[in-house]
Design an enzyme around this catalytic site. Structure first.
Site, short mmCIF file in Angstrom:
data_model
loop_
_atom_site.label_atom_id
_atom_site.label_comp_id
_atom_site.label_asym_id
_atom_site.label_seq_id
_atom_site.Cartn_x
_atom_site.Cartn_y
_atom_site.Cartn_z
N GLY A 1 3.43 4.61 13.40
CA GLY A 1 4.10 3.37 13.81
C GLY A 1 3.51 2.82 15.10
CD GLU B 1 13.89 0.53 9.51
OE1 GLU B 1 14.32 1.55 10.07
OE2 GLU B 1 14.49 -0.56 9.55
CE LYS C 1 -1.75 2.50 3.05
NZ LYS C 1 -1.51 3.75 2.30
CD GLU D 1 11.05 12.96 11.14
OE1 GLU D 1 9.87 12.61 11.32
OE2 GLU D 1 11.88 12.26 10.54
CB CYS E 1 13.97 8.46 7.84
SG CYS E 1 14.96 7.36 6.81
P1 NAD Z 1 2.84 8.41 7.72
O1 NAD Z 1 3.09 7.66 8.97
O2 NAD Z 1 1.88 9.52 7.73
O3 NAD Z 1 2.33 7.44 6.56
C1 NAD Z 1 3.06 6.29 6.16
C2 NAD Z 1 2.11 5.28 5.56
O4 NAD Z 1 1.22 4.80 6.58
C3 NAD Z 1 1.19 5.80 4.45
O5 NAD Z 1 1.14 4.82 3.43
C4 NAD Z 1 -0.15 5.94 5.15
O6 NAD Z 1 -1.25 5.84 4.28
C5 NAD Z 1 -0.11 4.77 6.09
N1 NAD Z 1 -1.04 4.84 7.23
C6 NAD Z 1 -1.71 5.93 7.71
N2 NAD Z 1 -2.44 5.59 8.80
C7 NAD Z 1 -2.20 4.28 9.03
C8 NAD Z 1 -2.63 3.36 10.02
N3 NAD Z 1 -3.45 3.71 11.01
N4 NAD Z 1 -2.17 2.08 9.95
C9 NAD Z 1 -1.32 1.70 8.99
N5 NAD Z 1 -0.87 2.54 8.02
C10 NAD Z 1 -1.31 3.81 8.04
O7 NAD Z 1 4.30 8.86 7.26
P2 NAD Z 1 4.68 9.85 6.08
O8 NAD Z 1 4.32 11.23 6.53
O9 NAD Z 1 4.16 9.30 4.80
O10 NAD Z 1 6.28 9.69 6.03
C11 NAD Z 1 7.16 10.51 6.70
C12 NAD Z 1 7.72 9.83 7.94
O11 NAD Z 1 8.35 8.60 7.60
C13 NAD Z 1 8.80 10.64 8.64
O12 NAD Z 1 8.60 10.61 10.03
C14 NAD Z 1 10.08 9.88 8.30
O13 NAD Z 1 11.14 10.08 9.20
C15 NAD Z 1 9.60 8.49 8.25
N6 NAD Z 1 10.51 7.66 7.46
C16 NAD Z 1 11.29 6.73 8.09
C17 NAD Z 1 12.18 5.96 7.38
C18 NAD Z 1 13.06 4.94 8.06
O14 NAD Z 1 13.62 4.10 7.38
N7 NAD Z 1 13.22 4.97 9.36
C19 NAD Z 1 12.29 6.12 6.00
C20 NAD Z 1 11.49 7.09 5.39
C21 NAD Z 1 10.59 7.83 6.13
#
Ligand code: NAD
Length: 469
Positions: free
Chosen positions: A224, A241, A168, A371, A275
């Protein structure tokens, strides 16, 4: 207009409805994306479940060959993939190409990995061996900053080790994932890979689904936590992650201009939406002024533009919500520090914030504690290493970090006192699929990459045999 389709049980299918995808450089909708309903989510998970026994029984060499075929097919369409990434994500075209090439590299690296049985004991009358077996159906949830490589980081180890997958993408960057789905539909057996799109409604349903065995999630720490909670009922395996607030520590033996150039690149690549981007820089008082001046010069010179335009170095923020979040953070920063470059959104269409440097900022400023995930860098002064380390570690996050020094031993000593999963010395974001990558504290659970990351898509099973004399 390209006709985008999801992938369910080997078929390229339309959604129950559609939604618009915005180009962040213009703020305008440029494509329609199919949107799955709950019934389609059920079909996707059901297809992955049915395909699992056959795929798990397929020899690993064949699974790896097919993943390699996906990499080859993507390589043949590299320009199309890169253009798609730039259009929906905003990053400059050369960086988009880099992401596609990196994704191809990830598939080849996992394709070369094997999980040999591990002899634990072999002695008279006893033979104990540990085997690795696939888990079943993997739910892969991807964020919007690296829509392709973060997807492939899950797809490749999951498939090579014998699992099936439901992917997804993030709602604001689904299109490159659908191109990927199209490539897979010609190569991978039906049901093994499924790609469904949503507008944030299906992530929770997918992670809670009883037929999902493992969740591989990359995204914010806040989401997360929800994923972890929803995995609890079925005790599902999880890899999370999450967010980071990486510090960059400059030691006093470096050339300030050269180090400032590196720190600038590490903070501003992908408009800071990484990230492991540098999210706070700590610079010794002796070189602080010179360092800040160089950062400000680089910020003022950087070419901020539509990623599709030749020469653009920094693109827009990926979506309106993130643009508003960073704009708000900038407003809350004014009373805490001195902005010496950038500072407010550009007066043009799209979600552009220019590279911004903030000096003389206090440790408790929201820009230092939270962040930012945008092109805004706080630069903090330090006098001695002991208090510096305490300041750096005062964070709920513990993802990565960088140290700059001519003396690797000294830098290593400092690195060993920083609470993160990775520290890079004199280099930026050297992530490699053969090297484990993980967050400590609230930056994540589990590992991606390396044999450890590969193992996360398997269950160890010990066979403990008494051997007849
Ligand atoms: P987000 O958490 O808003 O969304 C990530 C994904 O989760 C999307 O596909 C979203 O539709 C889905 N999602 C939303 N609600 C959900 C739920 N209740 N259950 C399961 N999935 C759900 O994150 P974002 O804003 O898209 O990404 C940015 C964040 O990601 C930043 O905090 C960044 O640091 C982190 N990030 C971490 C890594 C790593 O490897 N540690 C890599 C890239 C990004």
């Amino acid at each position: 207009m390209t006709e985008y389709a999801m992938l369910i049980d080997g078929d390229r299918v339309q959604g129950a409805s559609t939604f618009g995808v915005v180009n962040p450089a213009t703020g305008q909708v440029f494509a329609q994306c199919p949107k799955a309903d709950e019934a389609q989510l059920e079909l996707a998970v059901g297809a992955a479940r049915r395909a699992f026994p056959g795929w798990a029984a397929t020899p690993i060499d064949e699974r790896s060959r097919l993943v390699g075929e996906v990499a080859n097919a993507m390589e043949r369409r590299i320009d199309e993939f890169a253009a798609s990434l730039t259009a929906e994500q905003g990053k400059p075209l050369d960086q988009a190409r880099g992401e596609v090439m990196g994704s191809i590299g990830v598939m080849r690296a996992f394709g070369a990995m094997r999980q040999e049985p591990r002899k634990l004991m072999e002695e008279a009358g006893k033979r104990v061996t540990e085997y690795r077996r696939p888990l079943g159906v993997v739910a892969a949830i991807v964020p919007w900053n690296f829509p392709l490589i973060l997807l492939v980081n899950k797809f490749a180890p999951a498939l090579v080790s014998g699992n099936t997958i439901v992917i997804k993408p993030a709602p604001t960057t689904p299109l490159t994932a659908l191109l990927f789905a199209e490539v897979c539909s010609d190569i991978i057996p039906a049901g093994v890979v499924n790609v469904i799109c949503d507008e944030n409604e299906l992530g929770g349903k997918l992670t809670a689904h009883p037929e999902v065995d493992k969740i591989s999630f990359t995204g914010s720490t806040e989401t997360g936590r929800k994923v972890m909670a929803s995995a609890a009922a079925g005790l599902k395996r999880i890899t999370l992650e999450l967010g980071g607030n990486d510090a960059s520590i400059v030691l006093d033996d470096v050339d300030p201009k050269e180090a400032a150039g590196q720190v600038f690149a590490g903070a501003m690549r992908n408009a800071g939406q990484i990230c492991v981007a540098i999210k706070r820089a700590y610079v010794p008082a002796t070189i602080y002024d010179e360092f800040c001046e160089e950062l400000a010069r680089l910020a003022k010179e950087a070419i901020v533009d539509d990623g599709a335009k030749q020469g653009a170095q920094i693109g827009p923020l990926q979506n309106r919500q993130q643009f508003e979040k960073v704009s708000d953070l900038l407003d809350r920063t004014r009373e805490h520090g001195h902005i010496i470059a950038g500072g407010s959104a550009l007066d043009r269409e799209g979600f552009f914030i220019p590279p911004t440097i903030v000096r003389d900022i206090d440790d408790d400023a929201p820009l230092v504690r939270e962040e930012q995930f945008g092109p805004v860098l706080p630069v903090l002064k330090y006098d001695d290493i002991d208090s510096l380390i305490e300041r750096v570690n005062r964070s709920e996050y513990g993802l990565g970090g960088t140290i700059w020094s001519r003396d690797i031993d000294r830098a290593t000593e400092v690195a060993l006192r920083i609470e993160t999963g990775t520290i890079w010395i004199n280099q930026l974001m050297a992530i490699d699929p053969r090297i484990p990558f993980r967050g400590t504290k609230q930056s994540g659970i589990g590992v991606e990459g390396g044999l450890e990351g590969f193992h996360e898509y398997t269950q160890a099973q010990v066979i403990n045999a008494a051997v007849p004399a």
